[in-house]
Design an enzyme around this catalytic site. Structure first.
Site, PDB file in Angstrom:
ATOM      1  N   GLU A   1      -1.975  -7.391   7.783  1.00 46.31           N
ATOM      2  CA  GLU A   1      -0.615  -7.242   8.298  1.00 46.31           C
ATOM      3  C   GLU A   1      -0.408  -8.103   9.534  1.00 46.31           C
ATOM      4  OE1 GLU A   1       2.395  -7.032   8.000  1.00 46.31           O
ATOM      5  OE2 GLU A   1       2.878  -4.910   7.745  1.00 46.31           O
TER       6      GLU A   1
ATOM      7  N   HIS B   1       0.823  -1.212   0.000  1.00 47.91           N
ATOM      8  CA  HIS B   1       0.000   0.000   0.000  1.00 47.91           C
ATOM      9  C   HIS B   1       0.853   1.256   0.000  1.00 47.91           C
ATOM     10  CE1 HIS B   1       0.873   0.902   4.203  1.00 47.91           C
ATOM     11  NE2 HIS B   1       0.671  -0.383   4.470  1.00 47.91           N
TER      12      HIS B   1
END
Length: 191
Positions: free
Chosen positions: A82, A9
């Site tokens: 994550e 990202h």
């Protein structure tokens, strides 16, 4: 074998200053949005038969700004979230090392977070999903440590080796094959 493209990202406030971010669902910064927009044209949604993303908005928004919308919108996969940092959420490695000298996510436990074995288990599911998809090319939008761990599992390596594979925001990496064996074709490429 399917080629797997992985995209970290764009920048968030915490990624800009090195703070560990897993469950805190931060937006992209203005710079992070510019980074994600720059991916548009370098990634052609029609080239991918399988599009996956972490459920966190920073990964989803990066995919959207890169042109993965409508029929090409990513399927959200919790396995791409994550690494859960537990008590270390929001802290930098330097700060953690004041309490635990030499600490890294790759070599030390994470109090109230995920173990390396747990991360391995869920990212092995992503590898299996991609390899079993039957598509020529897949893409995953995700996060720094999880994507590094995904690469290690793609290659059949122990997660601890992820330490040696830095991954910057809004970069493209390609996991493929060489002579029928899993291979790293491109890593941490900026557009």
């Amino acid at each position: 074998m399917t080629d797997l493209w992985v995209v970290r990202h764009g920048q968030t406030e915490w990624s800009a200053n090195g703070r560990h971010t897993s469950v805190t669902d931060l937006p992209l910064t203005g710079h992070g949005e510019e980074q994600a927009l720059a991916l548009c044209g370098h990634l052609r949604p029609d080239d991918f038969g399988l599009v996956l993303s972490s459920p966190r908005r920073r990964a989803r928004h990066t995919a959207e700004l890169a042109g993965f919308t409508g029929a090409h919108e990513p399927v959200l996969d919790d396995d791409l979230a994550e690494w859960a940092y537990g008590d270390y959420e929001g802290r930098t490695s330097d700060d953690i090392q004041q309490d635990v000298p030499g600490w890294t996510i790759w070599t030390h436990p994470v109090p109230n977070g995920e173990s390396a074995d747990q991360v391995t288990e869920r990212l092995d599911r992503v590898v299996a999903r991609v390899r079993d998809s039957g598509v020529e090319r897949a893409i995953c939008f995700g996060h720094g440590h999880a994507l590094r761990a995904l690469a290690m599992r793609w290659l059949g390596f122990d997660l601890r080796l992820g330490l040696h594979f830095p991954l910057d925001t809004s970069t493209i990496s390609v996991l493929g094959q060489e002579k029928g064996e899993p291979a790293l074709e491109r890593w941490n490429a900026r557009v």
